[in-house]
Each structure stands twice: as structure tokens, then as C-alpha cells.
Design a protein around this motif. Sequence first.
Motif, PDB file in Angstrom:
ATOM      1  N   VAL A 326       0.849  -1.188   0.000  1.00  0.00           N
ATOM      2  CA  VAL A 326       0.000   0.000   0.000  1.00  0.00           C
ATOM      3  C   VAL A 326       0.886   1.240   0.000  1.00  0.00           C
ATOM      4  N   LEU A 327       0.429   2.268  -0.736  1.00  0.00           N
ATOM      5  CA  LEU A 327       1.045   3.591  -0.752  1.00  0.00           C
ATOM      6  C   LEU A 327       0.093   4.540  -0.028  1.00  0.00           C
ATOM      7  N   ILE A 328       0.555   5.140   1.055  1.00  0.00           N
ATOM      8  CA  ILE A 328      -0.302   5.948   1.921  1.00  0.00           C
ATOM      9  C   ILE A 328       0.106   7.408   1.816  1.00  0.00           C
ATOM     10  N   ASP A 329      -0.861   8.275   1.598  1.00  0.00           N
ATOM     11  CA  ASP A 329      -0.589   9.712   1.558  1.00  0.00           C
ATOM     12  C   ASP A 329      -0.334  10.212   2.975  1.00  0.00           C
ATOM     13  N   GLY A 330       0.763  10.940   3.164  1.00  0.00           N
ATOM     14  CA  GLY A 330       1.084  11.493   4.473  1.00  0.00           C
ATOM     15  C   GLY A 330       2.343  10.887   5.053  1.00  0.00           C
ATOM     16  N   ASN A 331       2.534  11.109   6.353  1.00  0.00           N
ATOM     17  CA  ASN A 331       3.752  10.657   7.023  1.00  0.00           C
ATOM     18  C   ASN A 331       3.461   9.739   8.222  1.00  0.00           C
ATOM     19  N   ARG A 332       2.244   9.192   8.290  1.00  0.00           N
ATOM     20  CA  ARG A 332       1.882   8.297   9.396  1.00  0.00           C
ATOM     21  C   ARG A 332       1.262   7.010   8.867  1.00  0.00           C
ATOM     22  N   ARG A 333       1.680   5.922   9.437  1.00  0.00           N
ATOM     23  CA  ARG A 333       1.070   4.628   9.120  1.00  0.00           C
ATOM     24  C   ARG A 333      -0.037   4.364  10.139  1.00  0.00           C
ATOM     25  N   PRO A 334      -1.219   3.998   9.677  1.00  0.00           N
ATOM     26  CA  PRO A 334      -2.296   3.686  10.621  1.00  0.00           C
ATOM     27  C   PRO A 334      -1.884   2.567  11.577  1.00  0.00           C
ATOM     28  N   LYS A 335      -2.108   2.789  12.845  1.00  0.00           N
ATOM     29  CA  LYS A 335      -1.685   1.807  13.848  1.00  0.00           C
ATOM     30  C   LYS A 335      -2.428   0.481  13.695  1.00  0.00           C
ATOM     31  N   GLY A 336      -3.685   0.544  13.280  1.00  0.00           N
ATOM     32  CA  GLY A 336      -4.464  -0.684  13.164  1.00  0.00           C
ATOM     33  C   GLY A 336      -4.238  -1.438  11.884  1.00  0.00           C
ATOM     34  N   LEU A 337      -3.382  -0.927  10.977  1.00  0.00           N
ATOM     35  CA  LEU A 337      -3.121  -1.623   9.719  1.00  0.00           C
ATOM     36  C   LEU A 337      -2.403  -2.937   9.996  1.00  0.00           C
ATOM     37  N   ARG A 338      -2.779  -3.958   9.264  1.00  0.00           N
ATOM     38  CA  ARG A 338      -2.201  -5.274   9.484  1.00  0.00           C
ATOM     39  C   ARG A 338      -0.674  -5.204   9.501  1.00  0.00           C
ATOM     40  N   GLU A 339      -0.071  -5.813  10.494  1.00  0.00           N
ATOM     41  CA  GLU A 339       1.368  -5.686  10.694  1.00  0.00           C
ATOM     42  C   GLU A 339       2.162  -6.276   9.541  1.00  0.00           C
ATOM     43  N   ASP A 340       1.665  -7.306   8.903  1.00  0.00           N
ATOM     44  CA  ASP A 340       2.394  -7.921   7.807  1.00  0.00           C
ATOM     45  C   ASP A 340       2.115  -7.262   6.462  1.00  0.00           C
ATOM     46  N   MET A 341       1.401  -6.133   6.484  1.00  0.00           N
ATOM     47  CA  MET A 341       1.104  -5.420   5.247  1.00  0.00           C
ATOM     48  C   MET A 341       2.222  -4.406   4.961  1.00  0.00           C
ATOM     49  N   PRO A 342       2.993  -4.600   3.875  1.00  0.00           N
ATOM     50  CA  PRO A 342       4.017  -3.608   3.532  1.00  0.00           C
ATOM     51  C   PRO A 342       3.369  -2.283   3.147  1.00  0.00           C
ATOM     52  N   ALA A 343       3.948  -1.199   3.604  1.00  0.00           N
ATOM     53  CA  ALA A 343       3.379   0.124   3.335  1.00  0.00           C
ATOM     54  C   ALA A 343       4.498   1.131   3.137  1.00  0.00           C
ATOM     55  N   GLN A 344       4.248   2.087   2.262  1.00  0.00           N
ATOM     56  CA  GLN A 344       5.177   3.186   2.019  1.00  0.00           C
ATOM     57  C   GLN A 344       4.429   4.504   2.190  1.00  0.00           C
ATOM     58  N   LEU A 345       5.020   5.429   2.947  1.00  0.00           N
ATOM     59  CA  LEU A 345       4.393   6.733   3.194  1.00  0.00           C
ATOM     60  C   LEU A 345       4.936   7.739   2.197  1.00  0.00           C
ATOM     61  N   LEU A 346       4.035   8.476   1.565  1.00  0.00           N
ATOM     62  CA  LEU A 346       4.415   9.498   0.577  1.00  0.00           C
ATOM     63  C   LEU A 346       3.778  10.824   0.967  1.00  0.00           C
ATOM     64  N   VAL A 347       4.592  11.769   1.406  1.00  0.00           N
ATOM     65  CA  VAL A 347       4.083  13.107   1.690  1.00  0.00           C
ATOM     66  C   VAL A 347       3.668  13.761   0.373  1.00  0.00           C
ATOM     67  N   LYS A 348       2.479  14.327   0.356  1.00  0.00           N
ATOM     68  CA  LYS A 348       1.876  14.880  -0.859  1.00  0.00           C
ATOM     69  C   LYS A 348       1.775  13.817  -1.948  1.00  0.00           C
ATOM     70  N   GLY A 349       1.465  12.611  -1.521  1.00  0.00           N
ATOM     71  CA  GLY A 349       1.350  11.518  -2.473  1.00  0.00           C
ATOM     72  C   GLY A 349       0.215  11.685  -3.450  1.00  0.00           C
ATOM     73  N   ASP A 350      -0.849  12.429  -3.052  1.00  0.00           N
ATOM     74  CA  ASP A 350      -1.956  12.629  -3.982  1.00  0.00           C
ATOM     75  C   ASP A 350      -1.562  13.491  -5.172  1.00  0.00           C
ATOM     76  N   ALA A 351      -0.441  14.202  -5.081  1.00  0.00           N
ATOM     77  CA  ALA A 351       0.029  15.015  -6.204  1.00  0.00           C
ATOM     78  C   ALA A 351       1.128  14.335  -6.996  1.00  0.00           C
ATOM     79  N   THR A 352       1.649  13.183  -6.503  1.00  0.00           N
ATOM     80  CA  THR A 352       2.765  12.524  -7.171  1.00  0.00           C
ATOM     81  C   THR A 352       2.481  11.090  -7.587  1.00  0.00           C
ATOM     82  N   SER A 353       1.553  10.420  -6.908  1.00  0.00           N
ATOM     83  CA  SER A 353       1.276   9.009  -7.203  1.00  0.00           C
ATOM     84  C   SER A 353      -0.118   8.869  -7.809  1.00  0.00           C
ATOM     85  N   THR A 354      -0.220   8.141  -8.901  1.00  0.00           N
ATOM     86  CA  THR A 354      -1.498   8.001  -9.609  1.00  0.00           C
ATOM     87  C   THR A 354      -2.530   7.252  -8.775  1.00  0.00           C
TER      88      THR A 354
END
Length: 456
Positions: A326-354
Motif C-alpha cells: 500500500v502507498l499511503i498519503d502522508g507521514n503516518r502509518r495507521p496503527k491498526g493496519l495489518r502488521e504484515d502489510m508492507p506500506a510506504q508513506l508518501l508526503v503529498k502523495g496525492d500530487a505525485t502518485s497516480t
Amino acid sequence: MGMVDAPGRRASVRSSSKKRSRSEDTNELPAVSRRQDNKKATERSAASAKAVAGPVPGATQSQQPPAAIEAVQQEQNSMNDAIGVPKPRGTRSRRATRQQQGISAPSEAATAAGDEVETPQQQQQTAEQALQVLKPTRRSSRRSGQAGQPAVVAATAVDVDQSVPTAAVAEDETQFRAVEAEAAPVRSSRSKALARKLQPANSNSSKGKSSSGSGPTRAAEQRLWQQGYKLVAGVDEAGRGPLAGPVVAAACILPPDIDLPGLNDSKQMSEEARERLYDVLTTHPDITYAVSVVDHETIDEINILQAAMLAMQQAVEGLSTQPDHVLIDGNRRPKGLREDMPAQLLVKGDATSTCIAAASVIAKVTRDRLMLELDQQYPQYGFAQHKGYGVPAHRAAIHEHGPCAVHRRSFEPVKSMVGFAGYGQKAAAAAAVEKAAAAAMGEPVAASDRILEAAA
């Protein structure tokens, strides 16, 4: 003082003694004349030697021997004829002859012989013609190197000829540099425009890129695809800042070969463009998406940040096909997100990631439509216009009518108006009820205390 002036006095004494000897003894005048004659003969011999030896280094043209001047002029004429430099108007050879003879002005003999003598006006015209010859040659020397080499020879010929005043040459050089400086930005802009024209027309619509040009791209997804992640979901939320209504999050998985013209950060798009893309994103058979809505009561209970994190977590969990990354907009990973789920945080991701931009459009349009429904219930607040954000008209309506049921009690100015008691009120109330039930059943009170601490 006397020591410094001693050499000067000795020179004066010698000079005065010579004068006295000449005035007192007139018999030595013939000897003086002989010495002067010998001096003149020596000078003539030296001049003849200089003429044979060639040009004198460091001397000006007028100080050069006649033979050296003629040799230099003949060499220059042959070089100019070889490169095709036109001869300036006037009789250059006759001027050289007069210079060799020491004639600085036209003589009667020259006039009687029919020699053509240049006037000052003609000399100025000759200088201008020479400058016209030099101008294009200077440009060619700057641009093509070898092709402009004759300009150096021509300029040297004019310098030796001294037919062009030094001030005129300097002024021409200054004007030429000014023209070059003015033309440089134009050439630069033309080069950039040509480079843009040479770019492929379909470079933005190729696989893995957005058609919006300067908008979001699929570069982050492509990197993950290369690492072996097949399904990459973008996650974003909408509605953290308004004074009323819910916060909404969306998660979206896009196929690799999809083209979404006009897609951008939802805040940068018009309402019409968002609605059009929303219909595409929610009806395309190969697009997987999910939406989560967290209401205003939950926001007042756990604060807006935790409510937004909860909405994103629920959106990911709501996908019918779980993503590999998952690619998440912002600089925080949701605490309740499944621990084995790989995630990348992208600040201003809505302007850079499709894929994040697609999720932002879905979340934004979903929330806007919910606020339109709330506007039907509470028309006095104008939710249809500002979607619950704290614009002056909305704040004025709150002060006039008071807050309604969907206003967030933890946000100002409602917080001060209603006397917000703080976050965790529901959890505290639930813990109090549980504590009372535990006491009635005879259970230790410490367990209920731990529940209260967890809620706090």
C-alpha cells in the motif's frame, strides 16, 4: 639633502663648464661642427642598418623604417588578396609612399602629378567600409571557428594600416557584444521550445504514466512492480479540516495499463472533473476500490487524527482483493493496519502518485455527496457550498443558529460554545458502566481501573 642633490649639481657643473668652454674659446667651433657632422652620419648609417634588418620590435608604424613598412604592407596585401578581402577605397600605396618619404600632408608635387589624395571625410568612409567587412567575419569566427579565421587576418591588416580609428573599433566591438547579449535569451528559448517539440507526443500516455503531464505518475508503483509486488493500492482521506461532517478515506488498486486523462490531486481539480473521474474509477471493471466513513461522533471521541487513520485502515481492509503493498498519503502509518502489510508513506502523495490521486478523488467526491445530503437536513449552514469547512459564512451561521447535530464538538468555535469536555467521553462512560457491573458481581475493582486507564 646635500647628498641627494649632489648628482644633479655635478651634471649642472659639467653643463656650465661646456658652455663656458664654447663661449670662451671660439677656436673650437670647427671641432664642434665636425662632431655634429659625425653624429648625423652615424644616425644615417643606423637608419640604413634598420631598413636592412627589418621592422623594429616595439616601435609604432610611424617609427618603422620605410623598407620595413613596405615589406609588411606587401605581405598584408598578399594575405588579403588570398582570402578575398576587398581593398578600402583610396590609394593605399600612395599613402604608404608619402609616409616613406616623410610627407604628412599633400604636396604640390603630388598634386601636380595627379595623385589622388583622400580627404578626412573619405578616410572616415574608408574606415566604415572596413568595419562592415569585419562585422560578419567576427560573427562567423564566434559561431564556426575555422570559417571565421580570416577575420583575424583582416583585423590585423586594418590595425597595421591605421585607417580605422581605435575608438571606432572599440565602439563597434561594444555594439556587437550588446547585440549578442540580447540575442542569447532568444536563442535559449528557441532551443527549449525545439526540445519540447521533439519530445514524443504520447510519452505521458504510455504504460505506467499519467496523461496529466505534470501531475501524478506511476513511478512509485513501477518500482514496487519491479520488486515483485503485483497489487499496489493507493490510500488517501478527505475531510480532516471541516467543522462538520465525517472524515472519509478510500483505497484504490489500478491496473497497469489504464489511462486516466486529467487525474490530479483532488484539491487541484474542478468539481466537474472530479465527478467525471469518479464515475470512471467506480465503474471500471478492472479497478478495485473501497471507502470508509468515520462520523463526527467518533472524531470527537478519538480526535481527528486517529479518526483519519481509522478510516484509512478500514478502507484497506474493505478491499475485495487484498493488496501486496500500500502507498499511503502522508507521514503516518495507521496503527491498526495489518502488521504484515508492507506500506510506504508518501508526503503529498496525492500530487505525485497516480493510485493515491485516484483514491483521493473517490474519497473527496464521496464526502461531498454526503455533505449535500446533510445540506438538505440543515440548509441554514450552507453545507452545499463549503462542504463544512470553516469559511466566514459558515462560522457566521454557527454563531447565528448555534451548532447542529453534525458539527464536531472538538473543533472551534463549537468547542467553546458547547463546553467540550474532552476526548474519550464515550470510552470513559463505557468504562464506568463496566466498573459498576464488575463491582456488583464482586469482581476486583483494579480490572475496571485498567479499563479506564486504557480509555484515557
